[in-house]
Design an enzyme around this catalytic site. Sequence first.
Site, PDB file in Angstrom:
ATOM      1  CG  HIS A 147      -8.605  42.050  68.890  1.00  0.00           C
ATOM      2  ND1 HIS A 147      -8.171  41.523  67.703  1.00  0.00           N
ATOM      3  CD2 HIS A 147      -8.953  40.986  69.646  1.00  0.00           C
ATOM      4  CE1 HIS A 147      -8.240  40.200  67.739  1.00  0.00           C
ATOM      5  NE2 HIS A 147      -8.708  39.845  68.925  1.00  0.00           N
ATOM      6  CG  ASN A 192      -1.504  44.486  64.025  1.00  0.00           C
ATOM      7  OD1 ASN A 192      -1.841  45.146  63.053  1.00  0.00           O
ATOM      8  ND2 ASN A 192      -1.798  43.196  64.124  1.00  0.00           N
ATOM      9  CG  PHE A 220      -2.519  48.033  53.710  1.00  0.00           C
ATOM     10  CD1 PHE A 220      -3.310  46.901  53.515  1.00  0.00           C
ATOM     11  CD2 PHE A 220      -2.887  49.204  53.053  1.00  0.00           C
ATOM     12  CE1 PHE A 220      -4.437  46.940  52.689  1.00  0.00           C
ATOM     13  CE2 PHE A 220      -4.011  49.253  52.222  1.00  0.00           C
ATOM     14  CZ  PHE A 220      -4.787  48.127  52.044  1.00  0.00           C
ATOM     15  NE  ARG A 221      -0.138  41.576  58.010  1.00  0.00           N
ATOM     16  CZ  ARG A 221      -0.804  41.128  59.049  1.00  0.00           C
ATOM     17  NH1 ARG A 221      -0.779  41.760  60.216  1.00  0.00           N
ATOM     18  NH2 ARG A 221      -1.524  40.023  58.940  1.00  0.00           N
ATOM     19  CG  ASP A 260      -9.376  41.579  61.005  1.00  0.00           C
ATOM     20  OD1 ASP A 260      -8.286  42.178  60.967  1.00  0.00           O
ATOM     21  OD2 ASP A 260      -9.718  40.859  61.956  1.00  0.00           O
TER      22      ASP A 260
END
Length: 457
Positions: free
Chosen positions: A182, A95, A64-65, A311
Amino acid sequence: MTADLVLKNGWIVTPEETVKGGVAIANGKFVAIGTDDSLPPAKEVIDVKGGHILPGLIDAHVHFRDPGVTYKEDFGTGSTAAVCGGITTIIDMPNQIPPTENAEQVAVKKGIGEAKSLCDFAVLGVVHQTNADDILPMAKAGAIGYKIFFGETIGNLPFPDDGMCIEVFSNITKSQVPLCVHAENRQIQHYWTNKLKAEGKNAPIYWEQSRPALCEAESIAHVMFMAENFGTKLHIVHASTKQAVQMLKNAKRRGLRFTGETQPHYLLRVASDMADVGPLLKMNPPVRTKEHQDALWEGLLDGSIDMLATDHSPHTLEEKGCDINGKMSKPVIWDCISGFCGVETAVPLMLTQVNKGRMSLNHYVKVASENPARVWQMYPKKGAIALGSDGDVTVVDMDKEMTIDPNKLHSKNKPTPWGGWKVKGVPIYSIVRGHVQMRDGEPVGKVIGQMQLPILS
Ligand code: DOR
Ligand code: ZN
């Protein structure tokens, strides 16, 4: 007793069975489940008209940044897209800028989610080369688990080297929450990217070859070795290969607490689609051949793969290097960013597969609600239609048809490889702890998101 909300005239779907009836929710929890005439009176009654009442669906992998990269997405737009797509709880990836790398940043995410989210949420902390001492404090601050980015991807987060892994795996195990990875080997991806570039192979179709199956498989084998030695709960995000399925199957047979997820794009798209869809389908790891796709389906059905997630990773079209239809604006695939929207489209895409007979609706509920809740230690608060569980429901209309329109997505940026896809089976209500947050694909609720903490035994 008067409940807050009753849903009636539906089919209640659990992993075990489908029964006619409805549910009642009071103070955010299920208080009655059964035939319509057994349900208490309520302040609000919704007749779901023969729709299927599923436990609230969980997307355990979204970006969701927020904070720092909110020109791509933020918690408000991301959670709106989530509830519009039938999702009631998400797990947000770490991230963004700054990354969720210490207890303070876990608290920052909690504040953002509570201030903006239409759905419930949980937060992961990133683990890298220099934050081994932040691992236990992050769990104390409420992180549901951790993530290591072994592959090079968006955010360019460094990963712990093998020496440091001995320290970080031991701390992660002590925290009792899972580690997700990941898994892509950076040496393999660098070598093959450079080779393809040197040969002038710059078209989208070469994207898969730059990160071949062994790029993922080698990294999974490596991390499983570490996790087994330290007794760590390990979760493989976005499994894309037959080797991933096989390794998860073997690990489970041996009684290890290793789990995995896959995404609709690995189940429904193949590498050759890159020729038509272009950068809109560019993702790390890449979509692969039918052989891998078949193995992933088999793994999803036999339990080797535990769950579906998306993702969800929006970027601007400029960053994607193409227009909304995939027409390239950048000359080489290497300059187009990886990632696309997913949280709003996954449920209809997968219900369409249920309608096609590839999976029962009961199994879908297991891999889209119960299992994510179990793996991330939120069960039975989440992931169950059971007395006392959170009153989270996704009502779906299995007969409703729709064509996916990128411009109608609720994300801030809308790159999607699913534009024009016809689906049958659509979520029509998203209900979070008794609050109706979506009706007929549109948001109708308020900000009510609560951060979910792991339930540790
Ligand atoms: O393609 C990807 N994009 N893969 C990831 O793992 C991260 C994601 C992103 O954050 O955009
Ligand atoms: Zn991701």
